[in-house]
Design a protein around this motif. Sequence first.
Motif, PDB file in Angstrom:
ATOM      1  N   TYR A 261      -5.181   6.404  -0.058  1.00 18.98           N
ATOM      2  CA  TYR A 261      -4.153   5.402  -0.244  1.00 18.98           C
ATOM      3  C   TYR A 261      -4.545   4.523  -1.419  1.00 18.98           C
ATOM      4  O   TYR A 261      -5.699   4.533  -1.866  1.00 18.98           O
TER       5      TYR A 261
ATOM      6  N   LEU B 107       4.111   1.424   2.681  1.00 17.93           N
ATOM      7  CA  LEU B 107       3.979   0.398   3.720  1.00 17.93           C
ATOM      8  C   LEU B 107       4.946  -0.750   3.481  1.00 17.93           C
ATOM      9  O   LEU B 107       5.290  -1.485   4.398  1.00 17.93           O
TER      10      LEU B 107
ATOM     11  N   TYR C 181       0.501   5.629   0.455  1.00 16.20           N
ATOM     12  CA  TYR C 181      -0.400   6.592   1.079  1.00 16.20           C
ATOM     13  C   TYR C 181       0.020   8.022   0.748  1.00 16.20           C
ATOM     14  O   TYR C 181       1.192   8.308   0.516  1.00 16.20           O
TER      15      TYR C 181
ATOM     16  N   PHE D 113       8.339   7.262   4.996  1.00 14.31           N
ATOM     17  CA  PHE D 113       7.863   8.522   4.444  1.00 14.31           C
ATOM     18  C   PHE D 113       8.919   9.181   3.565  1.00 14.31           C
ATOM     19  O   PHE D 113      10.125   9.071   3.824  1.00 14.31           O
TER      20      PHE D 113
ATOM     21  N   PHE E 196       2.993  14.386   2.093  1.00 10.41           N
ATOM     22  CA  PHE E 196       3.926  13.277   2.265  1.00 10.41           C
ATOM     23  C   PHE E 196       3.406  12.033   1.575  1.00 10.41           C
ATOM     24  O   PHE E 196       2.231  11.665   1.728  1.00 10.41           O
TER      25      PHE E 196
ATOM     26  N   TYR F 261      -0.403  11.744   2.717  1.00  8.57           N
ATOM     27  CA  TYR F 261      -0.788  12.482   3.905  1.00  8.57           C
ATOM     28  C   TYR F 261      -0.569  13.975   3.662  1.00  8.57           C
ATOM     29  O   TYR F 261       0.313  14.370   2.898  1.00  8.57           O
TER      30      TYR F 261
ATOM     31  N   GLN G   8       0.055  17.701   5.788  1.00 13.26           N
ATOM     32  CA  GLN G   8       0.410  18.275   7.085  1.00 13.26           C
ATOM     33  C   GLN G   8       0.401  19.794   6.989  1.00 13.26           C
ATOM     34  O   GLN G   8       1.137  20.379   6.196  1.00 13.26           O
TER      35      GLN G   8
ATOM     36  N   ALA H  31       0.787  21.022  12.862  1.00 12.67           N
ATOM     37  CA  ALA H  31      -0.250  20.005  13.053  1.00 12.67           C
ATOM     38  C   ALA H  31       0.293  18.606  12.774  1.00 12.67           C
ATOM     39  O   ALA H  31       1.385  18.441  12.237  1.00 12.67           O
ATOM     40  N   GLY H  32      -0.509  17.611  13.125  1.00 14.48           N
ATOM     41  CA  GLY H  32      -0.177  16.237  12.790  1.00 14.48           C
ATOM     42  C   GLY H  32      -0.488  15.950  11.336  1.00 14.48           C
ATOM     43  O   GLY H  32      -0.787  16.860  10.559  1.00 14.48           O
ATOM     44  N   LEU H  33      -0.429  14.686  10.956  1.00 14.96           N
ATOM     45  CA  LEU H  33      -0.642  14.291   9.572  1.00 14.96           C
ATOM     46  C   LEU H  33      -2.081  13.845   9.350  1.00 14.96           C
ATOM     47  O   LEU H  33      -2.617  13.077  10.149  1.00 14.96           O
TER      48      LEU H  33
ATOM     49  N   TYR I 233       0.839  -1.188   0.000  1.00 17.54           N
ATOM     50  CA  TYR I 233       0.000   0.000   0.000  1.00 17.54           C
ATOM     51  C   TYR I 233       0.878   1.244   0.000  1.00 17.54           C
ATOM     52  O   TYR I 233       1.949   1.258   0.607  1.00 17.54           O
TER      53      TYR I 233
ATOM     54  N   LEU J 234      -4.536  11.777   6.914  1.00 13.50           N
ATOM     55  CA  LEU J 234      -4.567  10.806   5.825  1.00 13.50           C
ATOM     56  C   LEU J 234      -5.524  11.291   4.741  1.00 13.50           C
ATOM     57  O   LEU J 234      -6.699  11.522   4.998  1.00 13.50           O
TER      58      LEU J 234
ATOM     59  N   LEU K   8       5.544   2.608   8.295  1.00 15.43           N
ATOM     60  CA  LEU K   8       5.492   3.439   7.101  1.00 15.43           C
ATOM     61  C   LEU K   8       6.841   4.102   6.862  1.00 15.43           C
ATOM     62  O   LEU K   8       7.466   4.608   7.798  1.00 15.43           O
TER      63      LEU K   8
END
Lengths: 112, 114
Positions: free
Chosen positions: A48, A92, A33, A102, A88, A35, A37, A41-43, A31, A45, A100
């Motif tokens: 994917y 996987l 993905y 990145f 980003f 993301y 950001q 802040a956080g990421l 997989y 999703l 993950l």
Amino acid sequence: GEDVEQSLFLSVREGDSSVINCTYTDSSSTYLYWYKQEPGAGLQLLTYIFSNMDMKQDQRLTVLLNKKDKHLSLRIADTQTGDSAIYFCADLGSSNTGKLIFGQGTTLQVKP
Amino acid sequence: DTGVSQDPRHKITKRGQNVTFRCDPISEHNRLYWYRQTLGQGPEFLTYFQNEAQLEKSRLLSDRFSAERPKGSFSTLEIQRTEQGDSAMYLCASSLNTRGDEQYFGPGTRLTVT
């Protein structure tokens, strides 16, 4: 080891399409993905794709996967100023652990 | 559900002190991950739990780092004898271990070691 590469910066005008590119090295990837950001802040999703798919569309987002070239892209249609962020790509791989890998992120600047 | 939460959001500490961060995952998620992100870089994997079992640790996780998930719910990440190189954003994520293994991230804890 596995690696994910992205271009660092993309600037587009509001209303244009944005295309963010990513390459990866793990031929066993299952997989991949995308993301988003925003500053401080956080990421988040976004979407994917499974490795046996070529394309996935989700509203303004289109993901294209070229497994032969190990190339992934994210197209954002009708880009808005609110899309300005760091994007980003993450791989996987074949791991069963959910680890993950990145890329270093692509900063998308949307000019009004 | 309100998503993954992390506490504190910011931590400033002096070199040599110990710090502990907490992560509360999405309630039904059985997998929990810690990542570290330094400025201008993507997140790097640190460790992973399936329920209460810690199943993988990165080589980035030196002996000064320890993570726990005692009841398979929240997790803590402790850094002992902090160094300036530990300054980073520490991100927690959780997932349901289904096809796609979608990981949802918390807002992160920003650590500054002075």
